[in-house]
Design an enzyme around this catalytic site. Structure first.
Site, PDB file in Angstrom:
ATOM      1  NE  ARG A  16      -4.054   2.046   1.821  1.00 17.61           N
ATOM      2  CZ  ARG A  16      -4.999   2.057   0.900  1.00 17.61           C
ATOM      3  NH1 ARG A  16      -5.177   0.990   0.137  1.00 17.61           N
ATOM      4  NH2 ARG A  16      -5.761   3.111   0.730  1.00 17.61           N
TER       5      ARG A  16
ATOM      6  CG  HIS B 215      -8.630   7.734   0.137  1.00 17.90           C
ATOM      7  ND1 HIS B 215      -8.524   6.367  -0.113  1.00 17.90           N
ATOM      8  CD2 HIS B 215      -9.272   8.266  -0.951  1.00 17.90           C
ATOM      9  CE1 HIS B 215      -9.072   6.097  -1.287  1.00 17.90           C
ATOM     10  NE2 HIS B 215      -9.538   7.222  -1.812  1.00 17.90           N
TER      11      HIS B 215
ATOM     12  CG  ASP C 158      -8.381   2.223  -0.886  1.00 15.04           C
ATOM     13  OD1 ASP C 158      -7.920   3.347  -0.634  1.00 15.04           O
ATOM     14  OD2 ASP C 158      -7.692   1.285  -1.331  1.00 15.04           O
TER      15      ASP C 158
ATOM     16  CB  THR D  85     -20.632   9.714  14.730  1.00 14.95           C
ATOM     17  OG1 THR D  85     -19.328  10.272  14.905  1.00 14.95           O
ATOM     18  CG2 THR D  85     -21.640  10.547  15.523  1.00 14.95           C
TER      19      THR D  85
END
Length: 210
Positions: free
Chosen positions: A13, A186, A190, A165
């Site tokens: 990543r 991000h 994703d 939340t």
């Protein structure tokens, strides 16, 4: 608690992380509807049941446990625990309490009830001190059923962990639905990962009694 450092040279990543963390810093939130009928049918207390299910789901996926620790190192916590808000009606303020996580819901519920008994009436921002580094933030607005919710945090671009939340649930034909906002970075998470999280969270809620 263990924190495993990420070797960016061998991390699949790295390119995405560098782009969304440094080149184009980007966070986003998704608000969805979670069915909580199983929790209501069992007459479980909604808040601790959701705290448990959210934390259980977080602990199933590394991207929701990826963080930068206090020494500035990028890595992954082996497990997370919930730090959650408690409202004080008398002063119209809230406090934060954290509870140790257990994979067994009865054990987590007992720990939650113990913490609420000891710290629930403490009128401080952090009612239970010494919150561990490996915590996720969860709050609830039980007065409002919302379709969207977004936090605007100045230093959010350096904060990689998710923020959850919840809102006011509604009943329709004996089905109960709760709004849930999930805010992520991000650089580590994703849309695919959030979508998978939502589905797994729903499965964990549906199988809470198992």
């Amino acid at each position: 608690m263990e924190f495993k450092a990420i070797d960016k040279k061998n991390w699949n990543r790295t390119e995405y992380f560098d782009h969304y963390f440094s080149q184009t810093p980007c966070t986003y939130s998704i608000t969805t509807k979670i069915e909580i009928t199983q929790i209501k049918k069992q007459n479980q207390k909604l808040y601790p049941a959701m705290l448990y299910c959210i934390t259980k789901t977080v602990n199933q996926f590394e991207e929701f446990r990826t963080s930068i620790n206090q020494t500035g190192e990028l890595g992954i916590f082996d497990s997370m625990l919930p730090c959650y808000t408690v409202f004080h009606k008398d002063m119209e303020t809230f406090s934060n309490i954290w509870t140790e996580y257990s994979d067994l819901f009865p054990e987590f519920l007992a720990a939650y009830e113990h913490d609420m008994l000891e710290f629930g009436s403490v009128h401080r921002f952090m009612a239970k001190p010494n919150v561990p580094e490996n915590h996720i933030t969860i709050s609830m607005l039980p007065w409002t059923n919302f379709d969207g919710f977004h936090l605007n945090i100045q230093k959010r671009y350096q904060y990689l962990l998710p923020i959850f939340t919840m809102g006011k649930y509604v009943e329709h034909h004996q089905t109960y639905v709760l709004p849930l906002s999930i805010q992520v970075h991000h650089a580590v998470c994703d849309g695919f990962h959030v979508s998978r999280f939502i589905q797994t969270l729903q499965d964990n809620i549906n199988n809470l009694a198992e």
